[in-house]
Write a protein that holds these residues in place. Structure first.
Motif, PDB file in Angstrom:
ATOM      1  N   TRP A  71      -8.211 -10.001   0.011  1.00 37.26           N
ATOM      2  CA  TRP A  71      -7.177  -9.584  -0.937  1.00 37.26           C
ATOM      3  C   TRP A  71      -7.146 -10.536  -2.123  1.00 37.26           C
ATOM      4  CZ3 TRP A  71      -4.533  -5.265  -1.450  1.00 37.26           C
ATOM      5  CH2 TRP A  71      -3.418  -5.243  -2.308  1.00 37.26           C
ATOM      6  N   PHE A  95      -8.758  -5.379  -2.858  1.00 36.36           N
ATOM      7  CA  PHE A  95      -9.718  -6.095  -2.012  1.00 36.36           C
ATOM      8  C   PHE A  95     -11.006  -6.364  -2.777  1.00 36.36           C
ATOM      9  CE2 PHE A  95      -6.976  -4.395   1.308  1.00 36.36           C
ATOM     10  CZ  PHE A  95      -6.876  -5.499   2.144  1.00 36.36           C
ATOM     11  N   TYR A 146     -11.312  -7.979   7.396  1.00 38.29           N
ATOM     12  CA  TYR A 146     -10.282  -7.831   6.357  1.00 38.29           C
ATOM     13  C   TYR A 146      -9.377  -9.063   6.378  1.00 38.29           C
ATOM     14  CZ  TYR A 146     -11.368  -3.023   5.125  1.00 38.29           C
ATOM     15  OH  TYR A 146     -11.982  -1.889   4.647  1.00 38.29           O
ATOM     16  N   GLU A 164      -6.022 -10.572   4.672  1.00 40.79           N
ATOM     17  CA  GLU A 164      -4.863 -10.232   3.834  1.00 40.79           C
ATOM     18  C   GLU A 164      -3.826 -11.343   3.907  1.00 40.79           C
ATOM     19  OE1 GLU A 164      -3.559  -5.911   4.209  1.00 40.79           O
ATOM     20  OE2 GLU A 164      -4.848  -6.088   5.966  1.00 40.79           O
ATOM     21  N   ARG A 201       2.408 -10.204   4.704  1.00 40.77           N
ATOM     22  CA  ARG A 201       3.092  -9.251   3.823  1.00 40.77           C
ATOM     23  C   ARG A 201       4.550  -9.087   4.239  1.00 40.77           C
ATOM     24  NH1 ARG A 201      -0.569  -7.322   0.415  1.00 40.77           N
ATOM     25  NH2 ARG A 201      -2.691  -6.784   1.102  1.00 40.77           N
ATOM     26  N   LEU A 246      -4.238 -15.121  -1.238  1.00 37.65           N
ATOM     27  CA  LEU A 246      -3.791 -15.168   0.147  1.00 37.65           C
ATOM     28  C   LEU A 246      -2.619 -16.127   0.344  1.00 37.65           C
ATOM     29  CD1 LEU A 246      -7.391 -15.231   1.661  1.00 37.65           C
ATOM     30  CD2 LEU A 246      -5.884 -13.254   1.475  1.00 37.65           C
ATOM     31  N   TYR A 269      -0.051  -3.339   5.280  1.00 39.02           N
ATOM     32  CA  TYR A 269      -1.367  -3.918   5.571  1.00 39.02           C
ATOM     33  C   TYR A 269      -2.451  -2.847   5.490  1.00 39.02           C
ATOM     34  CZ  TYR A 269       0.873  -8.137   7.374  1.00 39.02           C
ATOM     35  OH  TYR A 269       1.598  -9.292   7.491  1.00 39.02           O
ATOM     36  N   ALA A 270      -3.649  -3.247   5.037  1.00 42.96           N
ATOM     37  CA  ALA A 270      -4.785  -2.329   5.033  1.00 42.96           C
ATOM     38  C   ALA A 270      -5.246  -2.097   6.469  1.00 42.96           C
ATOM     39  CB  ALA A 270      -5.916  -2.897   4.194  1.00 42.96           C
TER      40      ALA A 270
END
Lengths: 255, 224
Positions: A13, A24, A102, A104, A107, A117, B93-94
């Motif tokens: 991200w 991304f 992935y 991220e 969140r 990040l 979230y992805a």
């Protein structure tokens, strides 16, 4: 040292600032299975900087799993797929050659992204300022063991105090609730004699602050406990609920 | 804001409302199922049971109003929590790990609850409405057993019932232990037992209620 290096595709991200749009970015890396996750990112950034490109912003400090600074959501799991470890203690041997990973940020509305990040977790500090302390008068140093505490109570308080405040519970919770973190802080004080005097005002003030900061409520899915790198138990959330309800009934009018 | 309103409006307070109203509804379900099971004794037993309820009608009406209030509070508060909880994570979230770190019952409470609400509307607009006001939808008869046979002769209606009861089982499985956690009654000594009681209770309710449309629609097939 293992010779079999891993070829991985990273989907990372990237976001320039809190209000900037994010997306991304894909990177291919070849990494030793003995590297830690953060060392893998260090190598990636080293390469990016050599090419004059923008490195990936992420946070870390002690890199031995006790400071709570690092924290990435890796394939949907805060601190990655291995239970009871922080991101810094996660090793690349836990991934398969050819895997796509992935990465991220945590969140949550209460944890705005600062860059890539890195998220702003100062909301946790604000919860602590609201009541996560014991007021003491300054003066002479008290004698060690002046207040007797049974061993099992001390152990339970210590289990709660093992929380490193990383925020993985918020990241894991489908409601981005801070209840596991907050309940660990409330528990470590509620269990000990030193925490008794401010017991009621503490839980009420901290819950009110958490609500104000935009964290969600608890649905009792227990994802937080599953993802916590320190294995903080959801029985702490039950204790916090108990403290809250008792306080509502018995606390002083001024609390 | 008053002390009570502020307390119940906090994140913990809202959970307490869910738990108190939820446990009330759980108790109601048990009584409801016991009554329904008279269907298996036969036409006379069931009609006698409904007639008994008719004798104490004013009392039943009060209970219905209280129940409606509890339902509305449970639903209103559930929707409010769902919205607030979603707002706590504006960017999703992805890749989500929730399928691995939570169980199915707990993460689907809003969905199962919503479908159970649709079921409730269907249930009230057929059985409750017929029993209380119209009698048999075609003949107007107040033979209550016949009304049950009438509705469950519709296979689609019966299937909707059975599916709703399956979802109710999941909803109750999470609900029971969750209420205890919210009250702060979680201890290694007894919490595993509470979880087991919740599961057994949910299964008894689900299988018990679903057995009625299965019996009338697919076993007896309107041959009563």
């Amino acid at each position: 040292m293992s010779e079999n290096k891993l070829n991985l595709t990273l989907k990372i991200w990237k976001q320039a600032g809190t209000n900037a749009p994010g997306s991304f970015e894909t990177h291919k890396v070849t990494v030793s299975p003995d590297a830690s996750f953060l060392e893998m990112l260090d190598e990636l950034n080293d390469g990016l900087e050599r090419e004059g490109k923008d490195p990936v912003a992420f946070e870390s400090d002690c890199r031995e799993g006790i400071c709570g600074t690092c924290g990435l959501v890796i394939n949907g799991h805060p601190h990655g797929p291995v239970p009871r470890v922080a991101t810094c203690q996660l090793h690349m041997r836990n991934f398969k050659d050819g895997e796509t990973i992935y990465i991220e940020p945590f969140r949550a509305k209460a944890f705005p992204v600062l860059r890539d990040l890195i998220v702003d977790r100062s909301a946790f500090d604000k919860i602590m300022y609201a009541g996560g302390y014991v007021s003491v008068n300054t003066g002479g140093v008290p004698d060690a063991n002046a207040i007797p505490i049974p061993r099992d109570i001390a152990a339970e308080a210590f289990d709660a105090a093992a929380c490193i405040g990383c925020g993985a519970c918020v990241a894991a919770c489908k409601n981005a609730s801070a209840m596991l973190f907050m309940s660990a802080k409330i528990s470590q004080l509620a269990l000990l004699p030193q925490g008794q005097a401010e017991r009621h005002q503490r839980v009420e003030a901290m819950v009110a602050k958490m609500d104000e900061l935009g964290f969600g409520a608890c649905t009792n899915t227990y994802a937080c406990e599953a993802e916590c790198p320190k294995g903080i138990s959801i029985s702490n959330i039950a204790r916090m609920n108990r403290e809250f309800l008792v306080s509502k009934i018995v606390s002083k009018l001024t609390d | 804001m008053s002390w009570l309103f502020r307390s119940l409006n906090s994140s913990v307070g809202k959970k307490v409302i869910m738990a108190v109203t939820g446990l009330s509804l759980i108790s109601f379900l048990m009584i409801h199922l016991f009554g329904n099971l008279t269907l298996y004794i036969g036409r006379e037993a069931f009609n006698a049971y409904v007639d008994t309820l008719d004798i104490i009608k004013p009392f039943i009406r009060v209970i219905e109003v209280v129940l409606a209030g509890i339902f509305i509070l449970h639903i209103y508060n559930g929707i409010r929590l769902w919205i607030e909880n979603r707002n706590a994570r504006p960017v999703r979230y992805a890749v989500s790990g929730t399928a691995e770190n939570t169980d199915f019952s707990s993460r689907t409470m809003f969905v199962t609850g919503s479908i159970i609400f649709i079921f409730l509307v269907l249930h009230l607009s057929t059985f409750w409405y017929n029993f209380n006001f119209t009698g048999h939808p075609e003949t107007g008869s107040h033979d209550f057993y016949t009304i049950i046979v009438y509705w469950f002769s519709n296979k689609l209606y019966a299937v909707a019932y059975i599916l709703s009861m399956a979802l109710l089982t999941f909803h109750l499985n999470h609900a029971f232990q969750s209420a205890f956690q919210t009250f702060g009654w979680n201890h290694k000594k007894y919490f595993p037992l509470i979880k087991k009681i919740g599961l057994v209770y949910a299964l008894i309710m689900g299988i018990g209620f679903a057995s009625i449309p299965i019996y009338f629609s697919f076993i007896c097939g309107g041959n009563q």
